[in-house]
Design a protein around this motif. Structure first.
Motif, PDB file in Angstrom:
ATOM      1  N   LEU A  14       0.836  -1.211   0.000  1.00  0.00           N
ATOM      2  CA  LEU A  14       0.000   0.000   0.000  1.00  0.00           C
ATOM      3  C   LEU A  14       0.869   1.258   0.000  1.00  0.00           C
ATOM      4  O   LEU A  14       0.550   2.240  -0.656  1.00  0.00           O
ATOM      5  N   LEU A  15       1.961   1.214   0.748  1.00  0.00           N
ATOM      6  CA  LEU A  15       2.847   2.373   0.826  1.00  0.00           C
ATOM      7  C   LEU A  15       3.705   2.504  -0.427  1.00  0.00           C
ATOM      8  O   LEU A  15       3.898   3.599  -0.948  1.00  0.00           O
ATOM      9  N   PRO A  18       0.742   2.835  -4.031  1.00  0.00           N
ATOM     10  CA  PRO A  18      -0.634   3.208  -3.681  1.00  0.00           C
ATOM     11  C   PRO A  18      -1.549   3.236  -4.910  1.00  0.00           C
ATOM     12  O   PRO A  18      -1.094   3.555  -6.008  1.00  0.00           O
ATOM     13  N   SER A  23      -5.024   6.681  -0.259  1.00  0.00           N
ATOM     14  CA  SER A  23      -3.858   6.480   0.601  1.00  0.00           C
ATOM     15  C   SER A  23      -4.327   5.803   1.878  1.00  0.00           C
ATOM     16  O   SER A  23      -5.435   6.057   2.358  1.00  0.00           O
ATOM     17  N   ALA A  24      -3.497   4.902   2.385  1.00  0.00           N
ATOM     18  CA  ALA A  24      -3.804   4.182   3.622  1.00  0.00           C
ATOM     19  C   ALA A  24      -2.523   4.103   4.449  1.00  0.00           C
ATOM     20  O   ALA A  24      -1.504   3.610   3.963  1.00  0.00           O
ATOM     21  N   THR A  25      -2.594   4.609   5.669  1.00  0.00           N
ATOM     22  CA  THR A  25      -1.437   4.625   6.541  1.00  0.00           C
ATOM     23  C   THR A  25      -1.798   3.957   7.857  1.00  0.00           C
ATOM     24  O   THR A  25      -2.812   4.303   8.473  1.00  0.00           O
ATOM     25  N   VAL A  36      -7.410   6.106   6.244  1.00  0.00           N
ATOM     26  CA  VAL A  36      -7.549   6.008   4.791  1.00  0.00           C
ATOM     27  C   VAL A  36      -8.099   7.325   4.255  1.00  0.00           C
ATOM     28  O   VAL A  36      -8.968   7.941   4.873  1.00  0.00           O
ATOM     29  N   ARG A 101      -6.114  -3.492  -0.417  1.00  0.00           N
ATOM     30  CA  ARG A 101      -6.128  -2.686  -1.645  1.00  0.00           C
ATOM     31  C   ARG A 101      -7.419  -2.920  -2.441  1.00  0.00           C
ATOM     32  O   ARG A 101      -8.041  -1.974  -2.912  1.00  0.00           O
TER      33      ARG A 101
END
Length: 149
Positions: A14-15, A18, A23-25, A36, A101
């Motif tokens: 994901l990082l 992306p 975006s997902a952290t 997200v 994802r």
């Protein structure tokens, strides 16, 4: 807290790669909890909006789906006032083959084409069915009010 290899791999992907508009952290103190951000898709009533969501991976993940909800208010027939999302892959169509994802891309797609025939917010779905143009205008207004960057 030790995480299964799969969650570590998915988080790294994901990082590193992306999905467009997403975006997902993960939180440092809880790597199963993600902040997200999904950009409202072009040519949708949500275009130009920036929507905040939370995603949590339960202990049973990937055998059970992640828990996801909108934190940003949104006028959508498949998302209720509490931000819960009516999406088949978050319920009975979940498969361990799916990933974080995939879930986020599916939510982004749901923004592009709301489905008032499978509603979570019945009043919004009814509005969508009775007067789609007016419902879309309301969705655009809410996006300006609640999801402006």
């Amino acid at each position: 807290m030790s995480l299964p290899k799969r969650i570590i791999k998915e988080t790294e992907r994901l990082l590193a790669d992306p999905a467009p508009g997403i975006s997902a952290t993960s939180h440092e103190d809880n790597l199963r909890y993600f902040d997200v951000i999904i950009a409202g898709p072009d040519q949708s009533p949500f275009e130009g909006g920036v929507f905040r969501l939370e995603l949590f991976l339960p202990e049973e993940y990937p055998m059970s789906p992640p828990k996801v909800r909108f934190l940003t208010k949104i006028y959508h027939p498949n998302i209720d006032k509490l931000g819960r999302i009516c999406l088949d892959i978050l319920k009975d169509k979940w498969s361990p083959a799916l990933q974080i994802r995939t879930v986020l891309l599916s939510i982004q797609a749901l923004l592009s084409c709301p489905n008032p025939d499978d509603p979570l917010a019945n009043d919004v779905a009814q509005h969508w069915k009775d007067n789609q143009d007016e419902a879309i205008e309301t969705a655009k207004e809410w996006t300006k009010q609640h999801a402006s960057a």
